[in-house]
Motif scaffolding. Sequence first.
Motif, mmCIF file in Angstrom:
data_model
loop_
_atom_site.group_PDB
_atom_site.id
_atom_site.type_symbol
_atom_site.label_atom_id
_atom_site.label_comp_id
_atom_site.label_asym_id
_atom_site.label_seq_id
_atom_site.Cartn_x
_atom_site.Cartn_y
_atom_site.Cartn_z
ATOM 1 N N LEU A 1 60.966 -9.636 54.211
ATOM 2 C CA LEU A 1 60.970 -10.346 53.101
ATOM 3 C C LEU A 1 61.604 -11.949 53.412
ATOM 4 N N PRO A 2 61.995 -13.058 52.011
ATOM 5 C CA PRO A 2 62.772 -13.947 52.354
ATOM 6 C C PRO A 2 64.255 -13.223 51.956
ATOM 7 N N GLY A 3 64.673 -13.325 52.364
ATOM 8 C CA GLY A 3 66.086 -13.298 52.268
ATOM 9 C C GLY A 3 66.914 -11.875 52.424
ATOM 10 N N CYS A 4 65.977 -10.651 52.761
ATOM 11 C CA CYS A 4 65.998 -9.546 53.282
ATOM 12 C C CYS A 4 64.871 -8.574 53.131
ATOM 13 N N ARG A 5 65.249 -6.898 53.580
ATOM 14 C CA ARG A 5 64.780 -6.145 53.837
ATOM 15 C C ARG A 5 64.199 -5.168 53.433
ATOM 16 N N ALA A 6 63.044 -4.860 53.781
ATOM 17 C CA ALA A 6 62.567 -3.495 52.497
ATOM 18 C C ALA A 6 62.661 -2.711 53.189
ATOM 19 N N THR A 7 62.768 -1.238 53.534
ATOM 20 C CA THR A 7 62.721 0.019 53.743
ATOM 21 C C THR A 7 63.406 1.065 52.869
ATOM 22 N N ARG A 8 61.751 2.098 53.210
ATOM 23 C CA ARG A 8 62.224 3.700 52.762
ATOM 24 C C ARG A 8 63.130 4.071 53.326
ATOM 25 N N SER A 9 64.300 4.983 53.150
ATOM 26 C CA SER A 9 64.922 5.723 53.661
ATOM 27 C C SER A 9 64.826 7.272 52.379
ATOM 28 N N GLY A 10 63.883 8.434 53.014
ATOM 29 C CA GLY A 10 64.259 8.758 52.003
ATOM 30 C C GLY A 10 63.318 8.934 50.995
ATOM 31 N N GLU B 1 69.499 -9.220 43.033
ATOM 32 C CA GLU B 1 70.731 -9.823 44.694
ATOM 33 C C GLU B 1 70.784 -10.615 45.010
ATOM 34 N N PHE B 2 68.965 -11.078 45.876
ATOM 35 C CA PHE B 2 69.058 -12.011 46.726
ATOM 36 C C PHE B 2 68.664 -13.758 46.554
ATOM 37 N N GLY B 3 68.286 -13.627 45.207
ATOM 38 C CA GLY B 3 68.082 -14.609 44.867
ATOM 39 C C GLY B 3 66.096 -15.909 45.149
ATOM 40 N N VAL B 4 65.961 -14.430 45.135
ATOM 41 C CA VAL B 4 64.480 -15.303 45.639
ATOM 42 C C VAL B 4 63.406 -14.618 45.191
ATOM 43 N N SER B 5 62.281 -15.085 45.237
ATOM 44 C CA SER B 5 61.249 -14.786 45.006
ATOM 45 C C SER B 5 60.389 -14.346 45.533
ATOM 46 N N LEU B 6 59.457 -13.325 45.622
ATOM 47 C CA LEU B 6 58.729 -12.596 46.647
ATOM 48 C C LEU B 6 57.288 -12.660 45.762
ATOM 49 N N THR B 7 56.362 -13.620 47.184
ATOM 50 C CA THR B 7 54.896 -13.620 46.445
ATOM 51 C C THR B 7 54.427 -12.355 46.196
ATOM 52 N N ARG B 8 53.156 -12.337 45.890
ATOM 53 C CA ARG B 8 51.776 -11.347 45.372
ATOM 54 C C ARG B 8 51.687 -10.692 46.599
ATOM 55 N N THR B 9 51.984 -11.054 47.697
ATOM 56 C CA THR B 9 51.281 -9.744 48.935
ATOM 57 C C THR B 9 52.846 -9.874 49.434
ATOM 58 N N GLN B 10 53.478 -9.723 49.333
ATOM 59 C CA GLN B 10 55.103 -8.876 49.836
ATOM 60 C C GLN B 10 54.976 -8.165 48.432
#
Length: 331
Positions: free
Chosen positions: A313-322, A285-294
Amino acid sequence: MPEREPLAPAVAATRLAVRRALAPYAGGAVVAGVSGGADSLALAAALAFEAPALGIAAVSVTVDHGLQAGSDAAARDAAEACRAMGLEARIARVEVAGPGGPEAAARRARLDALRAAAAQVGARAVLLAHTLDDQAETVLLGLARGSGATSLAGMSPARRDPDGLTWLRPLLGLRRGDTLAACAAQHLVPWQDPHNADEAFARVRVRRSVLPLLEAELGPGVAEALARTADQLREDDEAFRDMIDETIEDIVEHAEAGIAVSVAALAANPAALRHRVIRHVVASEFGVSLTRTQTLEVGRLVTDWAGQGPIDLPGCRATRSGGMVVFAARA
């Protein structure tokens, strides 16, 4: 009638490897990347010998990165060597720029040039001259960086890209010594790239210092063992990719400025698959790679959620919603 000189084992090995790789492309066209070094010259010689019998139009492409004095002359020499073998030879001059440092930028420019040449001649495959030694170096570098199984799986002998072009590495089962011997037996004089002796590059340090030390301390066969590890991990990685492809459509949905993934579906899967789904979603979706920690922090939104807020996160944000983990572009 004079006796025919026996075929050197290294020449026979390179020809057999290339013949097997070319078989699916009989009657078509292929492109080979030829720098002029021993590996690529051995590949070119085997290609020149095997392609005519299969009715294959073979084109060598030498990429001049322009990163050092005399690179244009080295490119011309490589092209002339290929023409002398009977190949159509081209030179592609590229500009090396962009993120990731000079090595990554040069690699992108090189692959783009080979891809463009393949399109020009209607080739369905590009041959690259990586050997088992290159594979072992790739695995060691991946281990040092903690890059995970996907990186440790190394280079594939055959990989089809999204455009339908197949990248072949027919010499991946041969050692660098085999390509040097094949060149010597065929009176080919390889180009010595100064960058291959520059220990400012991590891969050169692995090649010249780390692998020889491991062989000296642990005994011979380290490079082969690392290559076997890559083969096994590549099989695992392909199985995981198939599993992700089978399930991803059922557990994701579009969200505002991004994508959302079902918490229940993620939680129902083992950690290995859950983390791969998270990395796959963000990369796609965002064209970036996450590290193990992320990745682990995003995973906590699924398995250990206690009301914590968004994760940048690089290029985006993760949120818990319901019942969903939502990945959205950052404003």
